[in-house]
Design a protein around this motif. Structure first.
Motif, PDB file in Angstrom:
ATOM      1  N   ILE A 183       0.833  -1.197   0.000  1.00  0.00           N
ATOM      2  CA  ILE A 183       0.000   0.000   0.000  1.00  0.00           C
ATOM      3  C   ILE A 183       0.872   1.253   0.000  1.00  0.00           C
ATOM      4  CG2 ILE A 183      -1.807   1.261   1.234  1.00  0.00           C
ATOM      5  CD1 ILE A 183      -2.737  -1.406   2.364  1.00  0.00           C
ATOM      6  N   ARG A 184       0.820   1.971  -1.091  1.00  0.00           N
ATOM      7  CA  ARG A 184       1.528   3.237  -1.297  1.00  0.00           C
ATOM      8  C   ARG A 184       3.010   3.194  -0.921  1.00  0.00           C
ATOM      9  NH1 ARG A 184      -2.071   8.574  -0.377  1.00  0.00           N
ATOM     10  NH2 ARG A 184      -0.012   9.490  -0.548  1.00  0.00           N
ATOM     11  N   PRO A 185       3.778   2.288  -1.521  1.00  0.00           N
ATOM     12  CA  PRO A 185       5.228   2.321  -1.275  1.00  0.00           C
ATOM     13  C   PRO A 185       5.825   3.603  -1.837  1.00  0.00           C
ATOM     14  CG  PRO A 185       4.720   0.845  -3.093  1.00  0.00           C
ATOM     15  CD  PRO A 185       3.400   1.249  -2.503  1.00  0.00           C
ATOM     16  N   ALA A 186       6.771   4.170  -1.114  1.00  0.00           N
ATOM     17  CA  ALA A 186       7.393   5.431  -1.542  1.00  0.00           C
ATOM     18  C   ALA A 186       8.567   5.199  -2.486  1.00  0.00           C
ATOM     19  CB  ALA A 186       7.853   6.215  -0.319  1.00  0.00           C
ATOM     20  N   GLU A 187       9.162   4.029  -2.450  1.00  0.00           N
ATOM     21  CA  GLU A 187      10.321   3.733  -3.289  1.00  0.00           C
ATOM     22  C   GLU A 187       9.905   3.687  -4.761  1.00  0.00           C
ATOM     23  OE1 GLU A 187      13.556   3.591  -4.574  1.00  0.00           O
ATOM     24  OE2 GLU A 187      13.895   2.938  -2.498  1.00  0.00           O
ATOM     25  N   VAL A 188      10.602   4.427  -5.626  1.00  0.00           N
ATOM     26  CA  VAL A 188      10.275   4.432  -7.054  1.00  0.00           C
ATOM     27  C   VAL A 188      11.460   4.013  -7.922  1.00  0.00           C
ATOM     28  CG1 VAL A 188       8.481   6.192  -6.797  1.00  0.00           C
ATOM     29  CG2 VAL A 188      10.843   6.897  -7.299  1.00  0.00           C
ATOM     30  N   ARG A 189      12.622   3.783  -7.346  1.00  0.00           N
ATOM     31  CA  ARG A 189      13.804   3.465  -8.153  1.00  0.00           C
ATOM     32  C   ARG A 189      13.688   2.077  -8.776  1.00  0.00           C
ATOM     33  NH1 ARG A 189      18.267   4.260  -3.744  1.00  0.00           N
ATOM     34  NH2 ARG A 189      16.538   3.324  -2.560  1.00  0.00           N
ATOM     35  N   GLN A 190      13.838   2.021 -10.081  1.00  0.00           N
ATOM     36  CA  GLN A 190      13.693   0.758 -10.799  1.00  0.00           C
ATOM     37  C   GLN A 190      14.742  -0.271 -10.377  1.00  0.00           C
ATOM     38  OE1 GLN A 190      11.363  -0.256 -13.529  1.00  0.00           O
ATOM     39  NE2 GLN A 190      10.280   1.219 -12.225  1.00  0.00           N
ATOM     40  N   VAL A 191      15.933   0.198 -10.008  1.00  0.00           N
ATOM     41  CA  VAL A 191      16.979  -0.739  -9.620  1.00  0.00           C
ATOM     42  C   VAL A 191      16.545  -1.545  -8.401  1.00  0.00           C
ATOM     43  CG1 VAL A 191      18.186   0.962  -8.167  1.00  0.00           C
ATOM     44  CG2 VAL A 191      19.443  -0.988  -9.112  1.00  0.00           C
ATOM     45  N   TYR A 192      15.809  -0.917  -7.493  1.00  0.00           N
ATOM     46  CA  TYR A 192      15.285  -1.645  -6.330  1.00  0.00           C
ATOM     47  C   TYR A 192      14.204  -2.624  -6.771  1.00  0.00           C
ATOM     48  CZ  TYR A 192      12.251  -2.655  -2.408  1.00  0.00           C
ATOM     49  OH  TYR A 192      11.463  -3.309  -1.486  1.00  0.00           O
ATOM     50  N   TRP A 193      13.265  -2.147  -7.574  1.00  0.00           N
ATOM     51  CA  TRP A 193      12.112  -2.980  -7.936  1.00  0.00           C
ATOM     52  C   TRP A 193      12.518  -4.193  -8.761  1.00  0.00           C
ATOM     53  CZ3 TRP A 193       7.547  -3.002  -5.760  1.00  0.00           C
ATOM     54  CH2 TRP A 193       7.136  -1.881  -5.041  1.00  0.00           C
ATOM     55  N   ARG A 194      13.505  -4.052  -9.643  1.00  0.00           N
ATOM     56  CA  ARG A 194      13.941  -5.205 -10.441  1.00  0.00           C
ATOM     57  C   ARG A 194      14.382  -6.353  -9.550  1.00  0.00           C
ATOM     58  NH1 ARG A 194      16.080  -1.308 -14.056  1.00  0.00           N
ATOM     59  NH2 ARG A 194      18.091  -1.327 -12.981  1.00  0.00           N
ATOM     60  N   SER A 195      15.211  -6.038  -8.573  1.00  0.00           N
ATOM     61  CA  SER A 195      15.705  -7.079  -7.673  1.00  0.00           C
ATOM     62  C   SER A 195      14.566  -7.686  -6.861  1.00  0.00           C
ATOM     63  CB  SER A 195      16.763  -6.473  -6.741  1.00  0.00           C
ATOM     64  OG  SER A 195      17.187  -7.410  -5.786  1.00  0.00           O
ATOM     65  N   PHE A 196      13.676  -6.838  -6.360  1.00  0.00           N
ATOM     66  CA  PHE A 196      12.555  -7.310  -5.547  1.00  0.00           C
ATOM     67  C   PHE A 196      11.627  -8.211  -6.365  1.00  0.00           C
ATOM     68  CE2 PHE A 196       8.119  -6.577  -4.190  1.00  0.00           C
ATOM     69  CZ  PHE A 196       8.175  -7.115  -2.915  1.00  0.00           C
ATOM     70  N   LEU A 197      11.283  -7.782  -7.575  1.00  0.00           N
ATOM     71  CA  LEU A 197      10.350  -8.555  -8.396  1.00  0.00           C
ATOM     72  C   LEU A 197      10.958  -9.879  -8.836  1.00  0.00           C
ATOM     73  CD1 LEU A 197       8.850  -5.664 -10.547  1.00  0.00           C
ATOM     74  CD2 LEU A 197       7.736  -6.902  -8.673  1.00  0.00           C
ATOM     75  N   ALA A 198      12.233  -9.887  -9.114  1.00  0.00           N
ATOM     76  CA  ALA A 198      12.884 -11.151  -9.480  1.00  0.00           C
ATOM     77  C   ALA A 198      12.762 -12.151  -8.337  1.00  0.00           C
ATOM     78  CB  ALA A 198      14.349 -10.900  -9.830  1.00  0.00           C
ATOM     79  N   ASP A 199      12.956 -11.690  -7.114  1.00  0.00           N
ATOM     80  CA  ASP A 199      12.819 -12.567  -5.954  1.00  0.00           C
ATOM     81  C   ASP A 199      11.382 -13.046  -5.808  1.00  0.00           C
ATOM     82  OD1 ASP A 199      13.855 -13.792  -3.499  1.00  0.00           O
ATOM     83  OD2 ASP A 199      12.600 -12.317  -2.463  1.00  0.00           O
ATOM     84  N   MET A 200      10.398 -12.166  -6.030  1.00  0.00           N
ATOM     85  CA  MET A 200       8.992 -12.557  -5.920  1.00  0.00           C
ATOM     86  C   MET A 200       8.629 -13.616  -6.959  1.00  0.00           C
ATOM     87  SD  MET A 200       7.722 -10.916  -3.335  1.00  0.00           S
ATOM     88  CE  MET A 200       9.340 -11.342  -2.675  1.00  0.00           C
ATOM     89  N   ILE A 201       9.096 -13.430  -8.187  1.00  0.00           N
ATOM     90  CA  ILE A 201       8.787 -14.400  -9.236  1.00  0.00           C
ATOM     91  C   ILE A 201       9.414 -15.750  -8.914  1.00  0.00           C
ATOM     92  CG2 ILE A 201       9.187 -14.965 -11.661  1.00  0.00           C
ATOM     93  CD1 ILE A 201       8.902 -11.965 -12.276  1.00  0.00           C
ATOM     94  N   ARG A 202      10.659 -15.752  -8.451  1.00  0.00           N
ATOM     95  CA  ARG A 202      11.321 -17.016  -8.114  1.00  0.00           C
ATOM     96  C   ARG A 202      10.574 -17.751  -7.004  1.00  0.00           C
ATOM     97  NH1 ARG A 202      16.161 -13.631  -8.054  1.00  0.00           N
ATOM     98  NH2 ARG A 202      17.238 -13.805 -10.063  1.00  0.00           N
ATOM     99  N   ARG A 203      10.043 -17.009  -6.038  1.00  0.00           N
ATOM    100  CA  ARG A 203       9.366 -17.628  -4.897  1.00  0.00           C
ATOM    101  C   ARG A 203       7.876 -17.862  -5.139  1.00  0.00           C
ATOM    102  NH1 ARG A 203      11.195 -14.002   0.143  1.00  0.00           N
ATOM    103  NH2 ARG A 203       9.924 -15.525   1.249  1.00  0.00           N
ATOM    104  N   GLY A 204       7.382 -17.406  -6.287  1.00  0.00           N
ATOM    105  CA  GLY A 204       5.999 -17.688  -6.639  1.00  0.00           C
ATOM    106  C   GLY A 204       4.981 -16.726  -6.068  1.00  0.00           C
ATOM    107  N   TRP A 205       5.400 -15.521  -5.679  1.00  0.00           N
ATOM    108  CA  TRP A 205       4.466 -14.543  -5.120  1.00  0.00           C
ATOM    109  C   TRP A 205       3.954 -13.607  -6.208  1.00  0.00           C
ATOM    110  CZ3 TRP A 205       2.650 -13.637  -0.100  1.00  0.00           C
ATOM    111  CH2 TRP A 205       3.169 -14.488   0.893  1.00  0.00           C
ATOM    112  N   LEU A 206       2.675 -13.248  -6.118  1.00  0.00           N
ATOM    113  CA  LEU A 206       2.117 -12.175  -6.917  1.00  0.00           C
ATOM    114  C   LEU A 206       2.188 -10.877  -6.118  1.00  0.00           C
ATOM    115  CD1 LEU A 206      -1.068 -13.831  -8.445  1.00  0.00           C
ATOM    116  CD2 LEU A 206       1.141 -13.452  -9.548  1.00  0.00           C
ATOM    117  N   VAL A 207       2.355  -9.756  -6.819  1.00  0.00           N
ATOM    118  CA  VAL A 207       2.474  -8.449  -6.172  1.00  0.00           C
ATOM    119  C   VAL A 207       1.376  -7.532  -6.707  1.00  0.00           C
ATOM    120  CG1 VAL A 207       3.939  -6.429  -5.783  1.00  0.00           C
ATOM    121  CG2 VAL A 207       4.965  -8.714  -5.911  1.00  0.00           C
TER     122      VAL A 207
END
Length: 728
Positions: A441-465
């Protein structure tokens, strides 16, 4: 703030002078008071550590137990201390709702208090029966023999039943008799039994007492992982969340039947249910309360007639005997749910349920005890496992309508297992193919470098965001004086789906994420439409709206002159408050969502001016919903409210600055027209804007996202630069 920074005071009572230590700045407050009762096994400093998190919600007072030569001997017993605390609350804080927070014997004392202004109890590790408390009884006896202090003898004998000669124990289960406010019972994970070598005190609440608490109406159990008896000292964050939620709820407008309502049972009942069958005590109180959260539901009390098998939910307010359980099951349609207050855990009752064709479902509370849920099987089908939904709010202050409240409603759904935790994200380890979804809910972080790493981890672990965002990022940046960058909108690339609150935001977000859905800000409870004369009281509550709102306030002089008895209630905006040309006004700082709703419901008219500036049409019409749910008439600006207010039908629309005063005068003087418009708005919320109607839609969207996860993963990999390489 350490306890040494609290303000100390001595208060004379009939049992002696009691020492109170109070959080500064609360002398004339109307917020709830968290009144803390430590004991010999919990320190006052543990409680002081909680106060920083109370924020806008409550004030705090810590009482030192009155033990010593200066006190009457009755003060050294649990019944005497219970009476003392009850009298102290009523005499010293008569106008304030009180949350009693007690630990150990302090929790036992809290459970026994029956003060008129007591709103809730948080009882941390109450040793209800002390005879079997092997970790402490011998130590108490040895202490008494060495100290040889008659007053210590009196206190430890009166509370734990230990003397220098024996350890007979005390039975404090009497404190649960006549319990008349909601209770959060907070228990340690480390069990009392069996007797063993331990590095710290384990729980002092035995298995039988846990079952007793689980069976007691109004009690919600919390078992805190990784803790022994000193839960607050060992898990302050978990304790904070429980106390914060208790403070929120203590601020709410309470119905006359609140003392008869089993709140956890109500909230474990699927919110989207339409035909509900109730069995057990206090069925009328349950029916009234459920009708307020779901006005479209029909609640039937089980009588002697045979049920017809068409109910989607059956509710038992106490453990149903076998014959009654069979009748309730027969009343359910295929796929329907049974919700029951039950002392046993679901493993214990599973065999009994399965004989009747019922499958145990996920418990409504994290402890897994107290209330059990089961589902009647559809022919040839096995119920799918519940989806884990983790909700992480990055913006909590004044955001309840998108954070706490929807989460509470989603928890009522047996097809979901919902957790609500503040950042950072801490995901449980689940099988990759287990249904699971993370709502940010309303994350303040907008840097793509952060999100790429986070989303890769979510996909590997099978989480939807899923991102929940109810504001327009460039407008937020402009309001804060920050530069507007492309990354503010590219944030919406970085999720499998987006949920938002207004049609304008859907239009802005969809080009960045086609899986964007509209969940308008709803009402979570519909108050009875007010009857009889209404006070001439006008409400204004908002984040600072700038010069436009101030000029509207200043223009209201003619309406005030025509009705000088009109009182204004202002929350948050000091400039608007100062601009109102009247002395008959009250100002309140920002407060809990529940307190805001309570103040608004006591008014007759709500003012909601919004200047027609760029992108302000993205703002929610939630204040109209908040007012209408309580029968309060809204006068609003077209930039936001033209999508919901029909002028003269369900509210009034001020299209020009000079219209505010005559419209307010009309609303205050033409009572029949005002009541007609207010009722039309109330009926609109009842029919179109209740969260009960939205809950199943949210759930079904989450489940649909899970079914399409491979497709959604592929789409996100395509639109997020560098994500494919990160996964490779």
């Amino acid at each position: 703030m350490p306890l040494s920074n609290f303000i100390g005071e001595s208060v004379k009572t009939r049992l002696g002078v009691v020492r109170l230590q109070t959080r500064p700045g609360q002398a004339d407050s109307v917020r709830p008071l968290v009144f803390c009762l430590p004991s010999s096994l919990s320190t006052p400093e543990n409680f002081a550590a909680l106060h920083e998190r109370l924020e806008l919600l409550a004030d705090m007072c810590v009482m030192t137990l009155p033990i010593g030569a200066a006190y009457d001997m009755a003060a050294h017993t649990a019944p005497g201390l219970t009476a003392l605390v009850g009298e102290l609350l009523e005499s010293r804080y008569p106008q304030r709702p009180v949350v009693l927070l007690g630990a150990s014997i302090g929790a036992v004392i809290a459970l026994g208090v029956r003060a008129r202004n007591l709103a809730r109890i948080v009882a941390v590790e109450p040793p209800l029966v002390t005879a079997g408390l092997w970790p402490v009884l011998n130590a108490f006896g040895e202490h008494l023999r060495q100290a040889n202090d008659p007053l210590s003898d009196a206190y430890i004998s009166g509370t734990f039943g230990v003397t220098q000669a024996e350890a007979a124990g005390r039975d404090h289960r009497w404190v649960l008799e006549g319990l008349n406010v909601p209770v959060d019972a907070v228990l340690a994970e480390e069990p009392l039994e069996p007797r063993r070598a331990v590095a710290r005190h384990p729980s002092l609440v035995g298995e039988a007492e846990r079952r007793l608490l689980a069976a007691t109406p109004g009690v919600r159990l919390h078992i805190v992982p990784g803790t022994g008896h000193n839960v607050i000292g060992q898990a302050v964050t978990a304790a904070e969340e429980i106390v914060l939620e208790a403070c929120h709820r203590a601020s709410a407008q309470l119905s006359a039947d609140r003392l008869r309502l089993d709140e956890p049972l109500l909230e474990a009942t699927p919110l989207a249910a339409r035909r509900v069958l109730h069995w057990g005590p206090e069925g009328d109180a349950f029916a009234q309360a459920f009708g307020q959260v779901n006005p479209k539901a029909q609640v039937t009390l089980l009588g002697d007639d045979l049920p017809d098998g068409s109910f989607d939910t059956a509710v038992a307010s106490r453990p149903p005997p076998p014959e009654t359980l069979a009748r309730l099951t027969a009343a359910l349609s295929d796929g329907g749910h049974l919700i029951a207050r039950w002392a046993q855990d679901r493993e214990t009752i599973a065999a009994q349920l399965e004989l009747l064709g019922l499958t145990p479902r996920e418990p409504a509370d994290r402890a897994g005890t107290g209330i059990q849920r089961a589902q009647k099987a559809r022919p040839g089908q096995t119920p799918a496992p519940a989806m884990t939904v983790k909700v992480v709010p990055y913006a909590r202050l004044l955001m309840d309508v998108r954070t706490r409240m929807p989460t509470r409603g989603l928890r009522s759904d047996p097809e979901l297992r919902v957790d609500y935790e503040r950042p950072p994200v801490n995901l449980p380890e689940l099988p990759r193919d287990a249904p699971k979804l993370l709502v940010l809910i309303r994350p303040a972080e907008v840097r793509q470098v952060y999100w790429r790493s986070f989303l890769a981890d979510m996909i590997r672990r099978g989480w939807l965001v899923v991102l929940d965002y109810d504001d327009y990022p460039p407008l937020i940046a402009k309001t804060k004086g920050l530069p507007i960058t492309e990354e503010h909108m590219q944030l919406f690339w970085c999720a499998h789906g987006v949920q938002t609150s207004t049609p304008a935001l859907v239009e802005h977000f969809t080009p960045f994420n086609p899986e964007t859905v509209l969940f308008p800000n709803p009402a979570f409870e519909l108050l009875p439409f007010p009857q009889g004369p209404r006070p001439p009281r006008v409400f204004y509550g908002a984040l600072i709206r700038g010069d436009h709102a101030v000029s509207v306030a200043r223009s209201l002089g003619p309406a005030i002159e025509s009705r000088p008895e009109t009182e204004f209630v202002v929350i948050g905006d000091k400039e608007v408050f100062a601009a109102l040309p009247t002395e008959n006004k009250r100002f309140f700082g920002y407060m809990s969502f529940e307190a805001y709703l309570r103040l608004m419901s006591q008014c007759t008219v709500s003012l909601s001016p919004v200047e027609d500036l760029a992108h302000w049409n993205t703002k929610s019409d939630g204040k109209y919903v908040d007012a209408a749910r309580a029968g309060v008439l809204t006068i609003g600006s077209p930039v936001v409210y033209d999508r919901v207010i029909r002028h003269g039908i369900n509210g009034l629309m001020a299209r020009e600055a000079h219209e505010w005063a005559p419209l307010l005068q009309q609303a205050l003087t033409d009572e029949p027209a005002r009541e007609r418009m207010a009722r039309a708005a109330w009926e609109q919320v009842r029919d179109e804007r209740m969260f009960a109607d939205q809950e199943a839609v949210r759930r079904d969207w989450y489940l649909d996202l899970w079914r399409r996860r491979d497709e959604l993963n592929a789409a996100m990999i395509e639109r997020v630069p560098g994500l494919r390489e990160m996964l490779a």
